[in-house]
Scaffold this motif. Structure first.
Motif, PDB file in Angstrom:
ATOM      1  N   LEU A  43     -27.191   4.572  53.919  1.00 57.96           N
ATOM      2  CA  LEU A  43     -27.687   3.381  54.608  1.00 57.96           C
ATOM      3  C   LEU A  43     -29.085   2.962  54.157  1.00 57.96           C
ATOM      4  O   LEU A  43     -29.455   1.793  54.245  1.00 57.96           O
ATOM      5  CB  LEU A  43     -27.700   3.693  56.120  1.00 57.96           C
ATOM      6  CG  LEU A  43     -27.817   2.580  57.122  1.00 57.96           C
ATOM      7  CD1 LEU A  43     -26.760   1.525  56.903  1.00 57.96           C
ATOM      8  CD2 LEU A  43     -27.701   3.143  58.537  1.00 57.96           C
ATOM      9  N   SER A 105     -14.348  10.487  62.686  1.00 49.88           N
ATOM     10  CA  SER A 105     -15.577  10.500  61.890  1.00 49.88           C
ATOM     11  C   SER A 105     -15.913  11.930  61.445  1.00 49.88           C
ATOM     12  O   SER A 105     -16.446  12.136  60.358  1.00 49.88           O
ATOM     13  CB  SER A 105     -16.733   9.829  62.611  1.00 49.88           C
ATOM     14  OG  SER A 105     -16.893  10.344  63.880  1.00 49.88           O
ATOM     15  N   TYR A 215     -22.803   9.597  58.938  1.00 47.74           N
ATOM     16  CA  TYR A 215     -21.449   9.074  59.161  1.00 47.74           C
ATOM     17  C   TYR A 215     -21.037   9.231  60.620  1.00 47.74           C
ATOM     18  O   TYR A 215     -20.474   8.327  61.235  1.00 47.74           O
ATOM     19  CB  TYR A 215     -20.434   9.793  58.253  1.00 47.74           C
ATOM     20  CG  TYR A 215     -20.259   9.081  56.944  1.00 47.74           C
ATOM     21  CD1 TYR A 215     -19.250   8.142  56.767  1.00 47.74           C
ATOM     22  CD2 TYR A 215     -21.126   9.307  55.884  1.00 47.74           C
ATOM     23  CE1 TYR A 215     -19.105   7.457  55.567  1.00 47.74           C
ATOM     24  CE2 TYR A 215     -20.997   8.631  54.685  1.00 47.74           C
ATOM     25  CZ  TYR A 215     -19.981   7.708  54.529  1.00 47.74           C
ATOM     26  OH  TYR A 215     -19.836   7.021  53.362  1.00 47.74           O
ATOM     27  N   ALA A 218     -23.060   6.722  62.716  1.00 47.80           N
ATOM     28  CA  ALA A 218     -22.759   5.302  62.409  1.00 47.80           C
ATOM     29  C   ALA A 218     -21.422   4.914  63.026  1.00 47.80           C
ATOM     30  O   ALA A 218     -21.246   3.803  63.519  1.00 47.80           O
ATOM     31  CB  ALA A 218     -22.719   5.074  60.901  1.00 47.80           C
ATOM     32  N   SER A 222     -21.231   2.668  67.268  1.00 45.65           N
ATOM     33  CA  SER A 222     -20.813   1.266  67.091  1.00 45.65           C
ATOM     34  C   SER A 222     -19.391   1.051  67.589  1.00 45.65           C
ATOM     35  O   SER A 222     -19.077  -0.008  68.142  1.00 45.65           O
ATOM     36  CB  SER A 222     -20.853   0.843  65.628  1.00 45.65           C
ATOM     37  OG  SER A 222     -21.826   1.497  64.930  1.00 45.65           O
ATOM     38  N   PHE A 332     -20.521  -6.666  60.588  1.00 49.08           N
ATOM     39  CA  PHE A 332     -20.369  -5.496  59.719  1.00 49.08           C
ATOM     40  C   PHE A 332     -21.334  -5.599  58.532  1.00 49.08           C
ATOM     41  O   PHE A 332     -21.155  -4.931  57.522  1.00 49.08           O
ATOM     42  CB  PHE A 332     -18.931  -5.364  59.210  1.00 49.08           C
ATOM     43  CG  PHE A 332     -17.956  -4.835  60.240  1.00 49.08           C
ATOM     44  CD1 PHE A 332     -18.154  -3.601  60.839  1.00 49.08           C
ATOM     45  CD2 PHE A 332     -16.831  -5.559  60.592  1.00 49.08           C
ATOM     46  CE1 PHE A 332     -17.256  -3.099  61.785  1.00 49.08           C
ATOM     47  CE2 PHE A 332     -15.924  -5.072  61.530  1.00 49.08           C
ATOM     48  CZ  PHE A 332     -16.142  -3.830  62.134  1.00 49.08           C
ATOM     49  N   HIS A 337     -24.778  -3.176  51.490  1.00 46.07           N
ATOM     50  CA  HIS A 337     -24.690  -2.234  52.618  1.00 46.07           C
ATOM     51  C   HIS A 337     -23.585  -2.589  53.624  1.00 46.07           C
ATOM     52  O   HIS A 337     -23.525  -1.985  54.693  1.00 46.07           O
ATOM     53  CB  HIS A 337     -26.031  -2.153  53.359  1.00 46.07           C
ATOM     54  CG  HIS A 337     -27.098  -1.455  52.572  1.00 46.07           C
ATOM     55  ND1 HIS A 337     -27.127  -0.089  52.420  1.00 46.07           N
ATOM     56  CD2 HIS A 337     -28.151  -1.925  51.876  1.00 46.07           C
ATOM     57  CE1 HIS A 337     -28.171   0.255  51.677  1.00 46.07           C
ATOM     58  NE2 HIS A 337     -28.804  -0.851  51.330  1.00 46.07           N
ATOM     59  N   THR A 338     -22.718  -3.547  53.272  1.00 47.48           N
ATOM     60  CA  THR A 338     -21.619  -3.877  54.192  1.00 47.48           C
ATOM     61  C   THR A 338     -20.980  -2.595  54.709  1.00 47.48           C
ATOM     62  O   THR A 338     -20.743  -1.659  53.929  1.00 47.48           O
ATOM     63  CB  THR A 338     -20.513  -4.662  53.435  1.00 47.48           C
ATOM     64  OG1 THR A 338     -21.091  -5.827  52.917  1.00 47.48           O
ATOM     65  CG2 THR A 338     -19.357  -5.033  54.355  1.00 47.48           C
ATOM     66  N   CYS A 339     -20.666  -2.568  55.990  1.00 44.30           N
ATOM     67  CA  CYS A 339     -20.134  -1.345  56.616  1.00 44.30           C
ATOM     68  C   CYS A 339     -18.950  -0.775  55.824  1.00 44.30           C
ATOM     69  O   CYS A 339     -17.957  -1.457  55.599  1.00 44.30           O
ATOM     70  CB  CYS A 339     -19.692  -1.661  58.041  1.00 44.30           C
ATOM     71  SG  CYS A 339     -19.005  -0.218  58.849  1.00 44.30           S
ATOM     72  N   ARG A 342     -15.593  -0.608  57.948  1.00 47.73           N
ATOM     73  CA  ARG A 342     -15.219  -1.805  58.716  1.00 47.73           C
ATOM     74  C   ARG A 342     -13.702  -1.939  58.875  1.00 47.73           C
ATOM     75  O   ARG A 342     -13.227  -2.398  59.912  1.00 47.73           O
ATOM     76  CB  ARG A 342     -15.830  -3.070  58.108  1.00 47.73           C
ATOM     77  CG  ARG A 342     -15.270  -3.481  56.780  1.00 47.73           C
ATOM     78  CD  ARG A 342     -16.128  -4.536  56.109  1.00 47.73           C
ATOM     79  NE  ARG A 342     -15.578  -4.909  54.814  1.00 47.73           N
ATOM     80  CZ  ARG A 342     -15.671  -4.148  53.737  1.00 47.73           C
ATOM     81  NH1 ARG A 342     -16.264  -2.970  53.792  1.00 47.73           N
ATOM     82  NH2 ARG A 342     -15.147  -4.538  52.588  1.00 47.73           N
TER      83      ARG A 342
END
Ligand code: HEM
Length: 404
Positions: A43, A105, A215, A218, A222, A332, A337-339, A342
């Motif tokens: 990130l 995750s 991870y 994150a 969310s 997102f 750095h787009t998730c 997502r």
């Protein structure tokens, strides 16, 4: 030392924020205060270093893997986690979602639960919650307390969860290198990937540890917020559309539309931040001086009437939008750095689904919300939902609903 005056540029239109998020001379800055949890993680990286790490870790998010997670991990985890709450008659959707997401995750990060029981999950969740608060310390009410708690949580996470998971994978990778274990027997997770590439990447162990908990935190925080916001919006929507209940129970495509609309209205972080590595001029004419801090109002950008219509502030699933604009707006992120998770959480957008006989990937948030409606979810008559008072973000801390 005297503080240097740094220019602050604020952006709030959808187009300007999207362009800034994608700009190569604007470097991640939202997590500058979160070093103890996030220093050196995906990130926070920039440029070539970010590209190399992202390319490696993206292997875990290929379509076959995503389908496997949804079918074999998320669906069974929802059924198992929700069952005792149905028996009890009510659930806090924040807690439920965090528990469901932790299974997935942890699998992706490469963290084993030593006994695989609910107590393990509870302790890991407690560490991850505090690490998540540390990662988002920029929004904390009491920053010093949050950083101290995160450092303590990191030590507990290391001792109880990371070290045993690391030792098991290190041994497997060494046996694989010696030709004693086939590649197919190696776990497919972030920790194993980083250990396999250690000669090439030369990452210290404390950074590998931060990457795994990056991870975990994150994903868990969310997802829980996306579920709670969708539950809130859909329960409110049902007051105006009492006939809509059956669609929420039986039409996953419709539920997914509700998830995307709730994500658009409630980005997990209401702002994104970047630092200018060089002078930048945006398409709208805004000049960003070198070293300036760019603060992007994601909430305003996602409610920009020029893109989402005059009623952009309202929850209206399935709303029309210009081509190329995702239904979730910028929730997102956008650009490098787009998730990375997502699709796991938001599924494939209908227009991007690949054709084929398999069921579409709807994403964990849709599956959790639909499972709640199928089990009779309705507002709790006695317990009211509460905001998370430890954060300045408008997040839910407790969202109780009746089931059964
Ligand atoms: C609804 C749920 C989620 C939301 C709203 C969300 C949101 C975001 C956003 C906005 C970013 C970009 C941050 C920035 O540019 O400053 C991001 C990055 C990231 N997300 Fe997510 N996320 C979600 C779920 C997940 C899940 C399930 C995972 C992992 C399994 C995940 C892992 C990551 C990682 C590793 C990054 C960093 C990517 C990079 O920097 O290249 N997220 N997320």
């Amino acid at each position: 030392m005297p503080m240097l005056d740094v220019a602050l540029v604020r952006l709030s239109s959808y187009e300007a924020v999207r362009e800034a998020l994608r700009h190569r001379d604007l470097k991640q800055a939202l997590y500058d205060e979160a070093g103890v949890v996030l220093e050196g993680t995906l990130l926070t990286l920039h440029g070539e270093e970010h590209r190399t790490r992202r390319r490696l870790e993206s292997r875990l998010f290929r379509p076959e893997a995503l389908r496997g997670y949804e079918m074999e991990v998320v669906r069974p985890a929802i059924a198992a986690t929700i069952a005792p709450f149905v028996e009890r008659g009510w659930v806090d959707v924040v807690e439920l979602s965090r528990r469901v997401t932790l299974n997935l995750s942890a699998l992706i990060a490469g963290i084993d639960c030593p006994h695989g029981n609910a107590e393990d999950t509870g302790r890991l969740l407690d560490h991850v919650w505090k690490l998540g608060a540390g990662a988002t310390v920029a929004h904390a009410v009491d920053k010093a307390a949050v950083v101290a708690e995160a450092a303590e949580a990191l030590a507990g996470y290391d001792r109880e969860f990371f070290q045993p998971s690391y030792r098991r994978r290190r041994e497997l990778v060494e046996r694989f290198r010696a030709g004693q274990v086939e590649e197919a027997r190696l776990p497919r997770d972030v920790l194993t990937l980083l250990l396999r590439e250690e000669d090439h990447l030369a990452l210290p162990l404390d950074l590998i540890r931060r990457e795994t908990c990056g991870y975990l935190q994150a994903a868990t925080g969310s997802t829980a917020m996306a579920v709670a916001n969708t539950v809130h919006e859909t329960l409110t929507w049902l007051e105006r559309h009492p006939d809509g209940r059956s669609r929420l129970e039986h039409d996953p495509g419709f539920v997914q539309g509700c998830v995307h609309e709730a994500l658009r209205l409630h980005p997990a972080s209401p702002i994104a931040s970047r630092r200018a590595l060089a002078r930048v001029r945006l398409g709208c004419g805004t000049e960003i001086p070198e070293h300036a801090l760019v603060q992007m109002d994601l909430m305003a950008a996602n409610r920009d009437p020029a893109v989402f219509g005059a009623d952009a502030h309202r929850f209206r699933p399935g709303r029309e939008r210009p081509e190329g604009v995702p239904a979730w707006g910028l929730s997102f992120g956008a650009g490098a750095h787009t998730c990375i998770g997502r699709i796991l959480d938001g599924g494939m957008e209908p227009e991007h689904r690949w054709r084929g006989p398999d069921e579409p990937i709807y994403g964990s948030v849709t599956l959790i919300v639909q499972a709640l409606f199928q089990r009779g979810m309705r507002p709790h008559p006695e317990f009211a939902p509460r905001r998370d008072e430890t954060s300045t973000r408008p997040h839910w801390g407790f969202y109780p609903v009746l089931l059964g």
